[in-house]
Design an enzyme around this catalytic site. Structure first.
Site, PDB file in Angstrom:
ATOM      1  N   LYS A  94     -12.130  14.881   5.143  1.00 47.86           N
ATOM      2  CA  LYS A  94     -13.276  14.378   4.369  1.00 47.86           C
ATOM      3  C   LYS A  94     -14.161  13.487   5.216  1.00 47.86           C
ATOM      4  CE  LYS A  94     -13.936  10.630   1.655  1.00 47.86           C
ATOM      5  NZ  LYS A  94     -13.681   9.634   0.606  1.00 47.86           N
ATOM      6  N   LYS A 153     -18.405  18.074  -1.897  1.00 49.79           N
ATOM      7  CA  LYS A 153     -18.043  16.959  -2.791  1.00 49.79           C
ATOM      8  C   LYS A 153     -19.299  16.145  -3.081  1.00 49.79           C
ATOM      9  CE  LYS A 153     -15.015  12.934  -3.160  1.00 49.79           C
ATOM     10  NZ  LYS A 153     -13.643  12.459  -2.968  1.00 49.79           N
ATOM     11  N   ARG A 157       0.851  -1.202   0.000  1.00 47.56           N
ATOM     12  CA  ARG A 157       0.000   0.000   0.000  1.00 47.56           C
ATOM     13  C   ARG A 157       0.881   1.246   0.000  1.00 47.56           C
ATOM     14  NH1 ARG A 157      -3.065  -3.371   3.638  1.00 47.56           N
ATOM     15  NH2 ARG A 157      -2.197  -2.394   5.499  1.00 47.56           N
TER      16      ARG A 157
HETATM   17  P1  13P Z   1     -14.578   7.874  -6.184  1.00 40.30           P
HETATM   18  O1  13P Z   1     -14.154   9.001  -7.092  1.00 40.30           O
HETATM   19  O2  13P Z   1     -13.945   6.546  -6.539  1.00 40.30           O
HETATM   20  O3  13P Z   1     -16.072   7.799  -6.005  1.00 40.30           O
HETATM   21  O4  13P Z   1     -13.964   8.167  -4.756  1.00 40.30           O
HETATM   22  C1  13P Z   1     -14.017   9.433  -4.267  1.00 40.30           C
HETATM   23  C2  13P Z   1     -14.205   9.380  -2.821  1.00 40.30           C
HETATM   24  O5  13P Z   1     -13.447   9.991  -2.088  1.00 40.30           O
HETATM   25  C3  13P Z   1     -15.335   8.641  -2.288  1.00 40.30           C
HETATM   26  O6  13P Z   1     -15.495   8.902  -0.946  1.00 40.30           O
END
Ligand code: 13P
Length: 341
Positions: free
Chosen positions: A137, A220, A46
């Site tokens: 996030k 987002k 990873r």
């Molecule tokens: P994806 O663009 O693969 O949906 O992932 C973005 C993300 O941070 C999901 O929480």
């Protein structure tokens, strides 16, 4: 809270031509991605994989504004002992951290989920800030299906997102607020629009109740898009027009930027949709990408866990980052993909 500084970070995250690399796959999710390329999901693998991405100089310096890390990664060191966070900072990008702790079943709401991780979040944010994180996030997951989402699920997830966002700002960390309406299923684009409108309106209502400063956050969202299994899927122009209309209906102009998730769209679809929206233009926020799969599927395939493929992996990542950078300015063209292939 110093709102001017939060705003500065938020603006940098969505700076013209730049977007966010979501490299915050949980241990379970990265194992799934590695299984697909027959790579064992060990701590070293990873690390090696993510180090390859963060050392992609062109991608990181020109196209990537920030990287969302998983808890394991924010403490990891590169092979030569440099902290991975330092690699990101040295490239001029901003380190960020996923702080939710995944989802659990929501009592009383069969088939629906609530994102958890608020307990002790204030203490964790403090440590992440000391480690270099300047944004965070939290992802809420809303599924579309027979009789769902329920008001309970939408409201409860919006409340948790707002609680998280307020705690982040108090810790001088910019919250990425991610209420994801899944594109699994066979629903139409209009059903996705209707559910996402409900989710975004509830989310901004809760953000207001929790006194979150909109100038110091990034949204987002998912796009307004047909379900993956829908029969007649909406085309690129329809996705772009409906998503722009949806955002105008729901997102206050004080929010500095919108950075979309890719959510299972193909690499090129995710780029084409972002580009088409930016070609419409005239919006109060910068529209960019915060892609996980749509930035990483290609480098994962090219790398396939082999040291000899590091260059190929970096090239594949740089290409996708470049294409999405152009899309964030409405300057992408489909034939640029063929030239690179
Ligand atoms: P994806 O663009 O693969 O949906 O992932 C973005 C993300 O941070 C999901 O929480």
């Amino acid at each position: 809270m110093n709102l001017a500084d939060l705003n500065k970070v938020a603006q940098a995250m969505v700076a013209p031509g730049k977007g966010i690399l979501a490299a915050d796959e949980s241990s379970g999710t990265i194992k799934k991605r590695f299984d697909a390329i027959s790579v064992e999901s060990t701590e070293d693998n990873r690390r090696d994989y993510r180090e390859m991405l963060f050392r992609s100089k062109d991608a990181m310096t020109k196209y990537i504004s920030g990287v969302i890390l998983y808890d394991e990664t924010i403490w990891q060191k590169a092979k030569d002992g440099t902290p991975l966070v330092k690699l990101i900072e040295q490239a001029g990008a901003i380190p960020g951290i996923k702080v939710d702790e995944g989802t659990q079943a929501l009592p009383g709401c069969p088939g629906e989920l609530i994102t958890v991780g608020l307990d002790k979040l204030a203490e964790r944010l403090k440590k992440y800030y000391e480690q270099g994180a300047r944004f965070a996030k939290w992802r809420a997951v809303i599924d579309i299906g027979q009789g769902i989402p329920s008001y309970t699920a939408v409201r409860t997830n919006a409340h948790a997102l707002a609680r998280y966002a307020a705690l982040c700002q108090a810790a001088q960390i910019v919250p990425i607020v991610e209420p994801e309406v899944l594109m699994d299923g066979d629903h139409s684009i209009d059903r996705c629009y209707e559910v996402t409108e409900f989710v975004l309106k509830e989310t901004f209502q809760e953000l207001y109740y929790q006194k979150v400063a909109l100038e110091g956050m990034i949204l987002k969202p998912n796009m307004a898009i047909s379900g993956k299994k829908a029969k007649d899927r909406a085309n690129v122009q329809q996705v772009a027009e409906k998503t722009v209309k949806l955002l105008k209906e729901c997102v206050p102009a004080a929010v500095p930027g919108v950075a979309f998730l890719s959510g299972g769209q193909s690499d090129e679809e995710a780029t084409a949709h972002l580009d088409a929206m930016n070609k419409i233009g005239g919006l109060p926020w910068n529209l960019t990408f915060s892609y996980g799969r749509a930035l990483q599927a290609a480098p994962q395939k090219a790398w396939a866990g082999k040291v000899g493929n590091l260059n190929a992996g970096q090239q594949a990542f740089t290409h996708r980052a470049h294409m999405n950078s152009l899309a964030s300015k409405g300057e992408w063209k489909a034939d640029l993909e063929k030239k690179a292939a």
